[in-house]
Scaffold this motif. Sequence first.
Motif, PDB file in Angstrom:
ATOM      1  N   UNK A  33       0.860  -1.186   0.000  1.00 46.37           N
ATOM      2  CA  UNK A  33       0.000   0.000   0.000  1.00 46.37           C
ATOM      3  C   UNK A  33       0.894   1.233   0.000  1.00 46.37           C
ATOM      4  N   UNK A  34       0.565   2.188  -0.848  1.00 45.94           N
ATOM      5  CA  UNK A  34       1.215   3.492  -0.838  1.00 45.94           C
ATOM      6  C   UNK A  34       0.255   4.447  -0.136  1.00 45.94           C
ATOM      7  N   UNK A  35       0.657   4.891   1.050  1.00 43.43           N
ATOM      8  CA  UNK A  35      -0.229   5.633   1.955  1.00 43.43           C
ATOM      9  C   UNK A  35       0.241   7.068   2.110  1.00 43.43           C
ATOM     10  N   UNK A  36      -0.700   7.991   1.971  1.00 47.83           N
ATOM     11  CA  UNK A  36      -0.350   9.386   2.199  1.00 47.83           C
ATOM     12  C   UNK A  36      -1.550  10.291   1.989  1.00 47.83           C
ATOM     13  N   UNK A  78      -4.850   0.613   4.187  1.00 45.57           N
ATOM     14  CA  UNK A  78      -3.438   0.274   3.963  1.00 45.57           C
ATOM     15  C   UNK A  78      -3.007  -0.915   4.818  1.00 45.57           C
ATOM     16  N   UNK A  79      -3.601  -1.055   6.003  1.00 43.71           N
ATOM     17  CA  UNK A  79      -3.217  -2.125   6.912  1.00 43.71           C
ATOM     18  C   UNK A  79      -3.528  -3.516   6.356  1.00 43.71           C
ATOM     19  N   UNK A  80      -4.373  -3.595   5.331  1.00 44.41           N
ATOM     20  CA  UNK A  80      -4.685  -4.883   4.717  1.00 44.41           C
ATOM     21  C   UNK A  80      -3.538  -5.378   3.838  1.00 44.41           C
ATOM     22  N   UNK A  81      -2.634  -4.491   3.457  1.00 45.69           N
ATOM     23  CA  UNK A  81      -1.493  -4.874   2.627  1.00 45.69           C
ATOM     24  C   UNK A  81      -0.417  -5.521   3.492  1.00 45.69           C
ATOM     25  N   UNK A  82       0.523  -6.174   2.840  1.00 42.77           N
ATOM     26  CA  UNK A  82       1.621  -6.820   3.554  1.00 42.77           C
ATOM     27  C   UNK A  82       2.772  -5.865   3.844  1.00 42.77           C
ATOM     28  N   UNK A  83       2.844  -4.787   3.074  1.00 44.52           N
ATOM     29  CA  UNK A  83       3.885  -3.786   3.289  1.00 44.52           C
ATOM     30  C   UNK A  83       3.294  -2.427   2.977  1.00 44.52           C
ATOM     31  N   UNK A  84       3.657  -1.439   3.778  1.00 45.89           N
ATOM     32  CA  UNK A  84       3.125  -0.089   3.606  1.00 45.89           C
ATOM     33  C   UNK A  84       4.265   0.860   3.273  1.00 45.89           C
ATOM     34  N   UNK A  85       4.058   1.658   2.236  1.00 48.53           N
ATOM     35  CA  UNK A  85       4.988   2.717   1.849  1.00 48.53           C
ATOM     36  C   UNK A  85       4.307   4.041   2.181  1.00 48.53           C
ATOM     37  N   UNK A 115       8.707  12.210  -0.048  1.00 50.49           N
ATOM     38  CA  UNK A 115       9.703  11.224   0.347  1.00 50.49           C
ATOM     39  C   UNK A 115       9.018   9.981   0.904  1.00 50.49           C
ATOM     40  N   UNK A 116       9.720   8.845   0.885  1.00 55.07           N
ATOM     41  CA  UNK A 116       9.133   7.568   1.279  1.00 55.07           C
ATOM     42  C   UNK A 116       9.664   7.096   2.621  1.00 55.07           C
ATOM     43  N   UNK A 117       8.756   6.425   3.344  1.00 53.61           N
ATOM     44  CA  UNK A 117       9.118   5.727   4.579  1.00 53.61           C
ATOM     45  C   UNK A 117       8.443   4.372   4.506  1.00 53.61           C
ATOM     46  N   UNK A 118       9.214   3.289   4.562  1.00 56.92           N
ATOM     47  CA  UNK A 118       8.685   1.936   4.396  1.00 56.92           C
ATOM     48  C   UNK A 118       8.638   1.222   5.727  1.00 56.92           C
ATOM     49  N   UNK A 119       7.522   0.526   5.975  1.00 54.56           N
ATOM     50  CA  UNK A 119       7.436  -0.348   7.144  1.00 54.56           C
ATOM     51  C   UNK A 119       6.453  -1.454   6.850  1.00 54.56           C
ATOM     52  N   UNK A 120       6.529  -2.520   7.616  1.00 61.80           N
ATOM     53  CA  UNK A 120       5.654  -3.667   7.392  1.00 61.80           C
ATOM     54  C   UNK A 120       4.261  -3.370   7.871  1.00 61.80           C
ATOM     55  N   UNK A 121       3.236  -3.885   7.134  1.00 66.05           N
ATOM     56  CA  UNK A 121       1.844  -3.700   7.525  1.00 66.05           C
ATOM     57  C   UNK A 121       1.424  -4.733   8.526  1.00 66.05           C
TER      58      UNK A 121
END
Length: 226
Positions: free
Chosen positions: A38-41, A207-214, A220-226
């Motif tokens: 998920x790309x969240x913002x 976004x929390x339904x995805x396996x990884x969240x961007x 700018x990007x910050x990546x963490x696991x969903x």
Amino acid sequence: MEPIIDMSHVSKTYGKGENRVFALKDVSLTVYPGEFIAILGPSGSGKTTLMNIIGLIDKPDSGTYFIDGTSAHDQPDRVYSRLRNEKIGFVFQKFNLIAKYNALHNVALPLLHRGMGYRDAKKAAVATLEKVGLGNRQHHRPNQLSGGQQQRVAIARALVGSCPLILADEPTGALDKKTGEEILDFFMELNGEGKTIVMITHDPGIAARAKRIIRVEDGMLDTFNG
């Protein structure tokens, strides 16, 4: 394993001089086959610009982008059109179905644009509509379908060409909560079958339904696991 999305040091600006604004700043992103990210913002964060570059709708000012091993840097428009058709299945918030066409024809269109014969395209479209649970709605036009059914037609259109990537822009935004949850469940099923999904959203719960969240903030990007 070769990534489907391989983006390195991508920047994008709009405007000139004092009005120049960075929509993306030195962004790098790698997505591998079978991921569900998920790309969240929020609005204005740069996520739409990022989506447009991933989807080959817009071009970066600098940096490199490879999609499924093919360079998407400084190509003619016809190449971008071909890559969009062959590599990316799009699912939009407002479905983007063609009102005058029935579900079958809407789903068959990407294959027809590739030059496939109508009979083969129709056969593939019927099979894909059955996969999304709409085999009995293939002759209905969009205005004869519910919102959830229209989005399933849009998903079938994204799936029919066996593109390696599904790019979904706020896919539940025009749906009620229950129907939206059903669409997200279906995306999770598709991902479980190995389909790669990149979903753009402003909603952390979705976004929390995805396996990884961007997370995108200020370009700018910050990546963490969903």
